[in-house]
Design a protein around this motif. Structure first.
Motif, PDB file in Angstrom:
ATOM      1  N   TYR A 195       0.856  -1.177   0.000  1.00  0.00           N
ATOM      2  CA  TYR A 195       0.000   0.000   0.000  1.00  0.00           C
ATOM      3  C   TYR A 195       0.896   1.232   0.000  1.00  0.00           C
ATOM      4  O   TYR A 195       1.521   1.573   1.012  1.00  0.00           O
ATOM      5  CB  TYR A 195      -0.901   0.028   1.239  1.00  0.00           C
ATOM      6  N   ARG A 196       0.965   1.890  -1.124  1.00  0.00           N
ATOM      7  CA  ARG A 196       1.815   3.077  -1.221  1.00  0.00           C
ATOM      8  C   ARG A 196       1.296   3.978  -2.326  1.00  0.00           C
ATOM      9  O   ARG A 196       0.644   3.528  -3.273  1.00  0.00           O
ATOM     10  CB  ARG A 196       3.274   2.709  -1.475  1.00  0.00           C
ATOM     11  N   ASP A 197       1.567   5.261  -2.169  1.00  0.00           N
ATOM     12  CA  ASP A 197       1.195   6.246  -3.180  1.00  0.00           C
ATOM     13  C   ASP A 197       2.304   6.284  -4.227  1.00  0.00           C
ATOM     14  O   ASP A 197       3.367   6.874  -4.000  1.00  0.00           O
ATOM     15  CB  ASP A 197       1.020   7.617  -2.518  1.00  0.00           C
ATOM     16  N   HIS A 198       2.065   5.644  -5.355  1.00  0.00           N
ATOM     17  CA  HIS A 198       3.111   5.556  -6.376  1.00  0.00           C
ATOM     18  C   HIS A 198       3.435   6.918  -6.983  1.00  0.00           C
ATOM     19  O   HIS A 198       4.493   7.094  -7.585  1.00  0.00           O
ATOM     20  CB  HIS A 198       2.690   4.567  -7.469  1.00  0.00           C
ATOM     21  N   ALA A 201      -1.792   6.306   0.991  1.00  0.00           N
ATOM     22  CA  ALA A 201      -1.393   5.031   0.387  1.00  0.00           C
ATOM     23  C   ALA A 201      -2.550   4.048   0.357  1.00  0.00           C
ATOM     24  O   ALA A 201      -2.720   3.301  -0.611  1.00  0.00           O
ATOM     25  CB  ALA A 201      -0.220   4.440   1.169  1.00  0.00           C
ATOM     26  N   LEU A 202      -3.352   4.043   1.411  1.00  0.00           N
ATOM     27  CA  LEU A 202      -4.472   3.107   1.492  1.00  0.00           C
ATOM     28  C   LEU A 202      -5.690   3.620   0.737  1.00  0.00           C
ATOM     29  O   LEU A 202      -6.564   2.834   0.367  1.00  0.00           O
ATOM     30  CB  LEU A 202      -4.833   2.867   2.961  1.00  0.00           C
ATOM     31  N   ALA A 203      -5.743   4.926   0.504  1.00  0.00           N
ATOM     32  CA  ALA A 203      -6.918   5.548  -0.115  1.00  0.00           C
ATOM     33  C   ALA A 203      -6.501   6.294  -1.380  1.00  0.00           C
ATOM     34  O   ALA A 203      -6.421   7.524  -1.397  1.00  0.00           O
ATOM     35  CB  ALA A 203      -7.573   6.517   0.869  1.00  0.00           C
ATOM     36  N   VAL A 211     -11.291   6.037   4.037  1.00  0.00           N
ATOM     37  CA  VAL A 211     -10.478   5.366   3.027  1.00  0.00           C
ATOM     38  C   VAL A 211     -11.366   5.050   1.832  1.00  0.00           C
ATOM     39  O   VAL A 211     -12.423   4.429   1.992  1.00  0.00           O
ATOM     40  CB  VAL A 211      -9.877   4.060   3.592  1.00  0.00           C
ATOM     41  N   HIS A 212     -10.916   5.469   0.648  1.00  0.00           N
ATOM     42  CA  HIS A 212     -11.698   5.220  -0.565  1.00  0.00           C
ATOM     43  C   HIS A 212     -10.775   4.651  -1.632  1.00  0.00           C
ATOM     44  O   HIS A 212      -9.798   5.290  -2.041  1.00  0.00           O
ATOM     45  CB  HIS A 212     -12.347   6.516  -1.067  1.00  0.00           C
TER      46      HIS A 212
END
Length: 284
Positions: free
Chosen positions: A100-103, A256-258, A280-281
């Motif tokens: 889970y990460r913001d790429h 990261a999760l959303a 979280v979406h």
């Protein structure tokens, strides 16, 4: 068995859940239907307070997006104790923040791109705070610089907070038309991930990772899962992150999760200490 349901019905007396239809749900769960959507959080809080009595962790769910969830007069088979212990052990060894990460944070910000990242999705532009940032630079470095400088400017910080505080307020939560309470056959936070239906955890591997997120957030922020609407998760937070490193870390994990949370990380970091409702979406 009916005696189990009688015990739960008795425990719910005097709460917003008293007298509502109750029956056995899938995989060892118990369902309480016809929960008033306008009293969703109040009803969940009542069930959460009763965990020491019921031994069952509560999650609000909905059948708005699927067929009606039918109750059964008899208990439905769930995981054995050994299966649930194995699930929790696998979750404990998972490393959720590698998956889970913001790429978008991998991006190198070049000349001409600063305004895009500093512009502020919610309406306050911090481009002026980045006038001396040497480019190219990693996006997280730029955003952390903006955030740190924002914290040092009381008036500007207040302006940003006014525009972003909504993201950690219950009013930002989704409210379905049909709400059911699912009582899980465990009081263990990590183990409860076995039953959480979420688009961001479609495989067993990702269910392990999500279960570990639930455990980590509970330990660090006293964040408790209130509802799972399929593509959305809603949390009540008992310990708000403080401005600075805590808020920055929490904002990064939430982003990261959303992936459908459109605010910049520096905006989310401003909002984190100002509310106790995380949303979280993650949708297709």
């Amino acid at each position: 068995m009916r005696s189990d349901l009688d015990h739960l019905e008795a425990a719910l007396v005097g709460t917003p859940l008293a007298g509502l239809p109750i029956g056995h749900g899938p995989a060892g769960t118990v369902l309480v239907s016809d929960v008033d959507p306008n009293r969703l959080q109040e009803a969940w809080q009542a069930a959460e307070a009763l965990v020491p009595v019921t031994g069952r962790r509560p999650i609000m769910i909905t059948d708005d997006f699927v067929g009606t969830l039918e109750m059964s007069p008899e208990p439905q088979p769930g995981p054995s104790e050994s299966e649930l212990r194995a699930f929790a052990a696998a979750a404990r060894s998972a490393e959720p923040w590698l998956a889970y990460r913001d790429h978008g944070e991998d991006h190198e910000v070049e000349e001409g791109e600063v305004e895009f990242y500093a512009g502020g999705v919610a309406g306050v532009d911090l481009t002026a705070l980045a006038s001396d940032v040497v480019l190219p630079t990693p996006r997280p470095t730029l955003e952390r610089t903006l955030y740190d400088r924002l914290l040092a400017d009381t008036a500007l910080h207040a302006r940003v907070l006014d525009t972003v505080r909504f993201v950690t307020q219950p009013d930002y939560w989704f409210t379905p038309d049909s709400v059911l309470l699912m009582l899980l056959p465990t009081s263990d936070v990590r183990g409860s991930g076995y039953w959480v239906d979420h688009y961001g955890a479609l495989t067993l591997e990702y269910r392990h990772k999500l279960a570990e997120v639930l455990a980590q957030w509970r330990h660090r922020w006293d964040a408790r899962l209130v509802a799972s609407w399929g593509t959305m998760l809603q949390f009540q937070v008992g310990r708000r992150p403080t401005p600075g490193d805590e808020a920055w870390t929490a904002a990064g994990q939430l982003k990261a999760l959303a992936p459908n949370l459109e605010l910049s990380r520096w905006e989310v970091a401003v909002a984190m200490p100002a509310g106790d409702a995380w949303f979280v979406h993650d949708r297709p």
